[in-house]
Scaffold this active site. Structure first.
Site, PDB file in Angstrom:
ATOM      1  N   GLU A 167       0.772  -1.064   0.082  1.00 35.29           N
ATOM      2  CA  GLU A 167       0.065   0.114  -0.022  1.00 35.29           C
ATOM      3  C   GLU A 167       0.958   1.380   0.026  1.00 35.29           C
ATOM      4  O   GLU A 167       1.977   1.449   0.733  1.00 35.29           O
ATOM      5  CB  GLU A 167      -0.910   0.054   1.155  1.00 35.29           C
TER       6      GLU A 167
ATOM      7  N   LYS B 129      -9.037  -3.226   8.869  1.00 33.63           N
ATOM      8  CA  LYS B 129      -7.970  -2.867   9.326  1.00 33.63           C
ATOM      9  C   LYS B 129      -7.748  -2.215  10.795  1.00 33.63           C
ATOM     10  O   LYS B 129      -8.398  -1.408  11.011  1.00 33.63           O
ATOM     11  CB  LYS B 129      -7.180  -1.825   8.439  1.00 33.63           C
TER      12      LYS B 129
END
Length: 216
Positions: free
Chosen positions: A43, A131
């Site tokens: 990411e 997350k």
């Protein structure tokens, strides 16, 4: 890559690299370095200067079976910008409109949450996984407690998760961990890529040992 494929792949690799720095070119170099070492999911935070250009470069140069996404994706425009840049999944730091927008486009969405209400809300908005952020705040014990009422929510522990902390989060039920600073260091701001590669290999070896222990 569909959300189901993302979830299966992330569960198998147990790792997603979080790249955030002060230089887009350096961020791309750092991402490609960890991919070359074996990280399949990386990411790039949109707070990194020229992050979208970095994502495009990574997508064009990534090894086969590696995927690049964007982090700190908050708005509808962010989602569309990431898609245009070639991003293959999105990550949010909180409950944001980007979750529903990304899900509606068929993108895998890793949605940031901390509390039970936020975790439930993320999944009802279409998140692929949650997350847990910042994971260091509650630690593995908090994750274990959170999973008791939500055993079917896939959690990824992000925020303050280094080599010492990762195994406990896996044991507590995280499908993966997302090392940022403990992995990337200053490489996304022009730091030593060789040192980054060494840290990447250490994380990958740790994940492999954990997987072997589960199978034995």
């Amino acid at each position: 890559m569909t959300p189901d494929q993302f979830l299966e792949g992330l569960s198998g690799s147990r790792l997603v690299a979080i790249v955030r720095g002060t230089d887009g070119h350096a961020a791309a170099e750092a991402a490609l370095a960890v991919m070359e070492e074996g990280f399949c999911y990386v990411e790039v935070a949109l707070t990194t200067p020229d992050a979208l250009a970095a994502i495009t470069r990574i997508r064009d140069s990534a090894p086969e079976s590696c995927f690049v996404g964007a982090g700190t994706v908050l708005t509808t425009q962010d989602v569309h910008d990431v898609v245009a840049a070639g991003g293959q999944f999105i990550v949010t730091p909180a409950l944001a409109e980007s979750i529903e927008v990304g899900a509606s486009l068929g993108l895998p969405v890793l949605a940031g949450a901390m509390t039970p209400s936020e975790a439930h809300g993320a999944m009802t908005r279409g998140a692929t996984a949650v997350k847990l952020f910042p994971a260091s705040l509650g630690g593995p014990a908090y994750l274990k407690a959170l999973r008791d009422p939500f055993p079917r929510i896939p959690f990824v522990a992000v925020g303050g998760v280094g080599l010492e902390e990762a195994p406990a989060f896996w044991e507590a039920g995280a499908i993966a961990v997302g090392p940022g600073g403990p992995l990337i260091g200053d490489a996304a701001s022009g730091g030593d890529l060789n040192a980054l590669r060494e840290r990447a290999r250490a994380f990958l070896a740790l994940a492999a040992r954990h997987a072997e222990g589960k199978q034995s």
